[in-house]
Each structure stands twice: as C-alpha cells, then as structure tokens.
Write a protein that holds these residues in place. Structure first.
Motif, PDB file in Angstrom:
ATOM      1  N   LEU A 260     -12.798  32.374  13.228  1.00  7.29           N
ATOM      2  CA  LEU A 260     -12.046  33.542  12.773  1.00  7.29           C
ATOM      3  C   LEU A 260     -12.889  34.818  12.802  1.00  7.29           C
ATOM      4  CD1 LEU A 260     -10.171  32.069   9.652  1.00  7.29           C
ATOM      5  CD2 LEU A 260      -9.200  32.491  11.918  1.00  7.29           C
ATOM      6  N   GLY A 261     -14.191  34.649  12.989  1.00  5.38           N
ATOM      7  CA  GLY A 261     -15.076  35.815  12.988  1.00  5.38           C
ATOM      8  C   GLY A 261     -15.168  36.481  11.626  1.00  5.38           C
ATOM      9  N   ILE A 262     -15.150  35.672  10.564  1.00  6.98           N
ATOM     10  CA  ILE A 262     -15.275  36.234   9.212  1.00  6.98           C
ATOM     11  C   ILE A 262     -16.566  35.718   8.566  1.00  6.98           C
ATOM     12  CG2 ILE A 262     -12.785  36.516   8.890  1.00  6.98           C
ATOM     13  CD1 ILE A 262     -12.810  33.960   7.176  1.00  6.98           C
ATOM     14  N   ASN A 263     -17.006  36.403   7.519  1.00  8.49           N
ATOM     15  CA  ASN A 263     -18.274  36.050   6.877  1.00  8.49           C
ATOM     16  C   ASN A 263     -18.195  34.704   6.152  1.00  8.49           C
ATOM     17  OD1 ASN A 263     -19.732  38.339   7.642  1.00  8.49           O
ATOM     18  ND2 ASN A 263     -18.694  39.548   6.067  1.00  8.49           N
ATOM     19  N   LEU A 264     -19.302  33.979   6.211  1.00  2.04           N
ATOM     20  CA  LEU A 264     -19.402  32.686   5.537  1.00  2.04           C
ATOM     21  C   LEU A 264     -20.401  32.788   4.393  1.00  2.04           C
ATOM     22  CD1 LEU A 264     -19.175  29.532   5.293  1.00  2.04           C
ATOM     23  CD2 LEU A 264     -20.975  29.407   7.023  1.00  2.04           C
TER      24      LEU A 264
ATOM     25  N   LEU B 147     -15.715  39.246  -7.180  1.00  2.00           N
ATOM     26  CA  LEU B 147     -15.127  40.173  -6.207  1.00  2.00           C
ATOM     27  C   LEU B 147     -15.131  41.576  -6.790  1.00  2.00           C
ATOM     28  CD1 LEU B 147     -12.048  37.967  -5.254  1.00  2.00           C
ATOM     29  CD2 LEU B 147     -14.108  38.282  -3.889  1.00  2.00           C
ATOM     30  N   GLU B 148     -15.330  42.560  -5.907  1.00  2.00           N
ATOM     31  CA  GLU B 148     -15.284  43.955  -6.337  1.00  2.00           C
ATOM     32  C   GLU B 148     -14.844  44.764  -5.124  1.00  2.00           C
ATOM     33  OE1 GLU B 148     -19.005  45.274  -7.933  1.00  2.00           O
ATOM     34  OE2 GLU B 148     -18.276  47.350  -8.042  1.00  2.00           O
ATOM     35  N   ASP B 149     -13.664  45.331  -5.200  1.00  2.00           N
ATOM     36  CA  ASP B 149     -13.045  45.999  -4.053  1.00  2.00           C
ATOM     37  C   ASP B 149     -13.078  45.074  -2.839  1.00  2.00           C
ATOM     38  OD1 ASP B 149     -12.463  48.236  -5.594  1.00  2.00           O
ATOM     39  OD2 ASP B 149     -14.447  49.106  -5.217  1.00  2.00           O
ATOM     40  N   ARG B 150     -13.747  45.524  -1.774  1.00  7.32           N
ATOM     41  CA  ARG B 150     -13.785  44.685  -0.566  1.00  7.32           C
ATOM     42  C   ARG B 150     -15.101  43.916  -0.469  1.00  7.32           C
ATOM     43  NH1 ARG B 150      -9.430  43.181   0.695  1.00  7.32           N
ATOM     44  NH2 ARG B 150     -10.068  42.674   2.826  1.00  7.32           N
ATOM     45  N   LYS B 151     -15.752  43.744  -1.580  1.00  9.44           N
ATOM     46  CA  LYS B 151     -17.061  43.091  -1.545  1.00  9.44           C
ATOM     47  C   LYS B 151     -17.015  41.758  -2.315  1.00  9.44           C
ATOM     48  CE  LYS B 151     -21.798  44.282  -1.385  1.00  9.44           C
ATOM     49  NZ  LYS B 151     -22.669  45.352  -1.009  1.00  9.44           N
ATOM     50  N   ILE B 152     -17.713  40.769  -1.792  1.00 10.23           N
ATOM     51  CA  ILE B 152     -17.817  39.473  -2.480  1.00 10.23           C
ATOM     52  C   ILE B 152     -19.284  39.153  -2.724  1.00 10.23           C
ATOM     53  CG2 ILE B 152     -17.615  38.292  -0.208  1.00 10.23           C
ATOM     54  CD1 ILE B 152     -16.470  35.896  -1.814  1.00 10.23           C
TER      55      ILE B 152
ATOM     56  N   SER C 293     -24.221  38.582  -0.663  1.00 12.34           N
ATOM     57  CA  SER C 293     -23.084  39.499  -0.717  1.00 12.34           C
ATOM     58  C   SER C 293     -22.600  39.779   0.703  1.00 12.34           C
ATOM     59  CB  SER C 293     -23.465  40.799  -1.419  1.00 12.34           C
ATOM     60  OG  SER C 293     -24.286  41.571  -0.575  1.00 12.34           O
ATOM     61  N   ALA C 294     -21.311  40.101   0.809  1.00  9.23           N
ATOM     62  CA  ALA C 294     -20.735  40.400   2.123  1.00  9.23           C
ATOM     63  C   ALA C 294     -19.411  41.117   1.903  1.00  9.23           C
ATOM     64  CB  ALA C 294     -20.511  39.113   2.912  1.00  9.23           C
ATOM     65  N   THR C 295     -18.842  41.610   2.999  1.00  6.75           N
ATOM     66  CA  THR C 295     -17.539  42.253   2.873  1.00  6.75           C
ATOM     67  C   THR C 295     -16.444  41.239   3.202  1.00  6.75           C
ATOM     68  OG1 THR C 295     -17.795  43.047   5.120  1.00  6.75           O
ATOM     69  CG2 THR C 295     -18.284  44.607   3.376  1.00  6.75           C
ATOM     70  N   LEU C 296     -15.266  41.471   2.639  1.00  5.46           N
ATOM     71  CA  LEU C 296     -14.101  40.633   2.910  1.00  5.46           C
ATOM     72  C   LEU C 296     -13.493  41.081   4.241  1.00  5.46           C
ATOM     73  CD1 LEU C 296     -12.504  40.648  -0.653  1.00  5.46           C
ATOM     74  CD2 LEU C 296     -13.853  38.826   0.404  1.00  5.46           C
ATOM     75  N   PRO C 297     -12.748  40.229   4.924  1.00  2.21           N
ATOM     76  CA  PRO C 297     -12.433  38.856   4.554  1.00  2.21           C
ATOM     77  C   PRO C 297     -13.622  37.913   4.741  1.00  2.21           C
ATOM     78  CG  PRO C 297     -11.540  39.361   6.722  1.00  2.21           C
ATOM     79  CD  PRO C 297     -12.119  40.636   6.197  1.00  2.21           C
TER      80      PRO C 297
END
Lengths: 297, 248
Positions: free
Chosen positions: B135-139, B148-153, B167-171
């Motif tokens: 999916l090309g999303i962060n693991l 979670l905080e805004d678009r950050k995990i 830490s990383a950005t969503l999704p």
C-alpha cells in the motif's frame, strides 16, 4: 549461490552463516555493535549498518545490497524488526518469502523448508520457489573461522518512520540458548517469592533459570531474555526441569530440543507430562526441597 | 480528531483442540472449532480504545471461510462498528493474504490499519510489512502504546533488547503485541446487540493462491520416556539419579 544474510542480532546472523556453508557465497549484514558476533563466520563480505534502524530503511539498504551483489537468496533472522523488514522486502521488493524456517535445502531451483504450524503442534514441510527466508533463531550453532571478514560500514538512509528515542530493556545477562542445564518455571510457581526455592535447585544442578511466557512477559518475575517458547528462546540443554509449567504447545516448541526433560506439576493431566522423560505429580513446594536434598546428599 | 481505523482479524482453529492422527501424525483441522486469533483480539482492543479516545469508526476485516463469519460478531460486541468477511482462505500464505486484503483496503477510506504482530497459529509475522509495502504506507511494528495527534502517529515499539519510540505520518499500519493491552470481555447487552447484526461476506479476489507445495504437515515426533510418578516420594530418588547422570 550468492546469499545476503541479515539480522539485527549478530548471533543469529552467525548461525545462518554457519548453516549456509557448502555451495554458498555469503554476504553478511548486521547493525553497528553486533558485528563482533558474526565477524568470524566465514562470510565473503560484510556490511555494518550505522544510524537508527527501522524496517523501512533496513529493507531499503538490503534491497540495494541485493541488487549490487546480484544476490540469489536473502536470509533474515526472525526478530521483531527482522520480520517487519522481510515483510517490506516481500511487499514492495517482489521477493518471495517463507517464514520461521527451521531447515532449508535447495535442489533443482526449489527450496524445501520446514516450519512449525498451529503454534508448534505440527511441522509443515513445503517446497517452493521462495527466495527470501525468515529464519528462526537456533538453526545451527554459530562457528568461528580463523579469519575476520573485512567490514564495510553503510549508513542507513533517512526513514519515513522516525526513531525519536530508545530505551534499553533490562536483561538477565545470560544466554539461555547456550545453557547446558535449565530450570524453568511457569505460572504454577504462584508467587515471585518462590524463585528462592527455584534458585536452590538451579544451583544444585548448576543450571540457569528460565520461564514461560506469562512468567517473563506478564508477571515480570524473570527478564524477557529468559523466556522459553515459540515467541521466545528455543533452547536445547542436556537437562530441562519444568516447574509448574502446564506445557502449552507454544512453550513445548521452545524446549523440544532438550535431551532429558523432568517435569513437576500438581495437575496430573498437564500436557507437559506428555513431553517429559520423568514426571513428578505434586506440589512443587513440597517436591523441590526433597529433590534438592537428594541431589546434594 | 476522529480516525477511520481498519482492524485485520484472523480466525484460526482452536489450537488446543488440534489432535494429530494417531497413526500417521498428520494434522487435520477441518472439524476443529474456530476462534478469534489471540493477537487479533489485541488488535481489536487497540482499535476500539483509539476510537473511544479520539472518535471515529472501526472497520473489521476478516479473510477466512464462510464459517469464520460468526467471529465478526464477537468483534462487533467488542466495539467494532462495521465489517466484512472475505471468503476463500485456502491456507497460510502471507503474500496472497496481503494481496486479498489490500485489494479490499484500496477502495476504502482509512487513516490507520491495525493487526497483530505475529498470529498464534503460524507465527509468520510478515503480513504487516507486506501490507505496508503493497500500500506504500508507513509501518510501525510491535507497538506497546499508540498515540495519535492530527496526522501524526507515535508508538513505543518493542524489540528484543530495546524499546524504540517511533513516529510517522498517517496513513500507517501498526502491529500490536500480546502485551499491548488486555482484550475486553464485552457485556451481555453488547453481545446480544452484535448477534442481531447482519454479517456481510464477499468472495476474496484474486481467487488463486500462488505458491508452495505442501509435502507434509505432521506432529513432531516425541520419543520421551514419560515415566510418571503420581506419588512423588516414590520417584524423587529415581529422578535425582537421572538428573545426576545428565549433569555429570
């Protein structure tokens, strides 16, 4: 065949290198600080990654090494970060993975592998065209060659997942995978104060103390690096004494390689008794002192 | 802010009830009762806790067989809002499973995917990484805590020797461990309400699983002596002798 072997645990990297001896040209890769454990593994070349590792930048670095060295087969040690790295290599790098292998042989371009299934209840033997093997720790004994492989340091790329900090876990300072004698405890110990008695037995048999998953991970009676089981350490001592361990299949899978198994448990129908050479049914707080007395007399 | 969370749920045969064929040692699981996989329960709990804290919806995704469908009701009872059962599971093959799951996920709106880090039946542990890659999303693997905080995990990721603060950005996709939380036992009212919910099933795509050829699937052989002393005082001397023999 040209292989690329990686583990963030230098010991597992050395084990894989020792396993892949005949007919393989090994390139080994590990993290900075782990190189001492696998430098004398007989690898043709060796890379040490520097910087904060994440599955993301590790998979990127391994893909680069694989392409640069025309590697045929990739082997990754089964650790938390190792499995994630392997998953990324399979998901975006097109490698064909097979996981948790405990043995692998190659013939006619196919790999025959074995791995545990159903939490260790069975061994699944498969044939596939896999080229990425996630290897369970303990696949062989690490061996030492005379010559040290020359090291090339390789900085890891910037990762989209940032490591903001880290804390070391407390450790018991022992490697139970190498212990000749293990006294292992389970939930049946009932209270952490019971460890005193366990240590008396351990000292009588010159053994290391280990434990089941709940004892190490839920109750923290022992440090995590003493956990025996499918998700912990796989041990193969000459003697394994199981105290108050019911014998969940996931635990058995971690100690099946023991030569002689003694079990003490008050539940006669505990599955550990199916997997022991000698079993004593009864309260361990009554039996262990008598056993210690018999051993020291 | 509210988040759309997809939780990946696995249904497995009840491991304690699997018995090998006594003569051949071959393992057959066709008639073994099914249950929610252990780590999937932790994943559901993590997803529902995030929903309770930040708002949003939790969608449960099962790739299994038609018989797996009732297990989605248990997930509903635990707090999952909606879900689907993709049918056609043929066996353990994480690349194929990821392909099926990603095919479905690609058509969905989501911020976060949560799964277990290593399932209790196969222990492969590859699925989160493969899905992340596809999916090309962060693991962010092996999370003990998730914030979670805004678009950050942010997660605390537990490795063998250390804990990393990631830490990383969503999704993103996050995998959880058995130590992450204690899955809740849903109250009776929620179980009853979940029982009335309709379960949607859909045939998995693609339908053919590439792959491996099974040579055998047998219980490991055990050649233990199994000398059991039900009156321990009768056995202590013999056991002490055997122990002395091994530690000489």
């Amino acid at each position: 065949m040209k292989t690329l072997i990686f583990s963030d645990d230098g010991e597992i990297a050395a084990q894989m290198c020792a396993y892949l001896k005949e007919g393989f040209e090994n390139t080994i890769a590990t993290l900075k600080g782990e190189e001492g454990k696998c430098r004398r593994s007989g690898a043709r070349s060796m890379f040490v990654f520097t910087g904060q590792p994440t599955a993301s930048n590790l998979s990127g670095a391994l893909r680069k090494l694989k392409d640069q060295n025309s590697v045929d087969l990739v082997f990754i040690g089964s650790t938390a970060i190792g499995r994630d790295t392997a998953g990324l290599l399979a998901g975006s790098g097109g490698l064909k993975p097979i996981s948790e292998v405990t043995s692998v042989q190659f013939s006619n371009g196919k790999a025959t592998t074995a791995r545990f299934l159903y939490g260790g209840k069975s061994v699944l033997t498969e044939e596939s065209d896999s080229n990425l093997f996630v290897v369970a720790s303990g696949i062989s004994e690490a061996s030492q060659t005379e010559n040290e492989t020359e090291i090339t340091e390789m900085p890891l790329d910037h990762s989209p997942v940032t490591v903001e900090g880290e804390e070391q876990k407390s450790k018991g300072g022992v490697d139970i995978e190498k212990a000749k004698v293990i006294v292992s405890i389970g939930r049946g110990l009932g209270k952490p104060e019971g460890l005193k008695l366990v240590e008396q037995l351990a000292s009588a048999v010159k053994g290391e103390v280990a434990g089941s998953r709940p004892v190490c991970l839920d109750y923290h009676w022992l440090s995590e690096d003493r956990q025996v089981g499918l998700s912990g350490k796989k041990v193969k001592p000459r003697l394994y004494i199981a105290l108050g361990i019911s014998g969940q299949i996931q635990h058995i899978a971690g100690m099946r390689g023991s030569r002689t198994v003694v079990a003490i448990n008050k539940d006669k129908s505990a599955p550990i008794f199916e997997e022991c050479d000698y079993g004593l049914v009864g309260d361990l707080y009554t039996i262990v002192p008598k056993l210690v007395a018999a051993l020291t007399s | 802010m509210p988040y759309n969370i997809i939780v990946l749920i696995k249904v497995i045969p009840d491991l304690e009830q699997i018995k090998p064929n006594p003569t051949t040692g071959e393992i057959v699981t066709e008639r073994t009762p099914l249950r929610l996989e252990t780590l999937s329960e932790n994943a559901i709990e993590a997803a529902v806790q995030l929903k309770e804290k930040y708002g949003g919806k939790v969608f449960g995704l099962i790739f299994g067989k038609p018989e797996s469908a009732p297990m989605l009701k248990k997930a509903f009872a635990m707090g999952v809002d909606d879900g689907i059962v993709l049918t056609g599971y043929k066996g353990n093959n994480p690349v194929y499973t990821a392909e099926v799951l990603c095919g479905k996920i690609k058509g969905m709106q989501y911020d976060l995917i949560i799964s277990g880090n290593q399932s209790a039946d196969t222990y492969t542990g590859l699925l989160p990484g493969i899905i992340s890659g596809k999916l090309g999303i962060n693991l962010l693997g092996n999370a003990l805590t998730i914030a979670l905080e805004d678009r950050k995990i942010r997660v605390k990721s537990t490795l063998e020797k250390k804990i990393q603060n990631l830490s990383a950005t969503l999704p993103a996709i996050v995998s959880v461990t058995q130590e992450t939380n204690q899955p809740r036992l849903p109250p009776v009212m929620q179980i009853m309400a979940a029982g009335r919910k309709q379960i949607v099933t859909e045939a998995a795509q693609p339908q053919t699983m590439p792959g491996t050829v099974q040579i055998s699937n047998r219980a490991p052989r055990s050649e233990r002596k199994r000398q059991l002393y039900e009156k321990p005082e009768e056995g202590i001397a013999a056991v002490a002798r055997a122990i002395k023999e091994e530690i000489r």
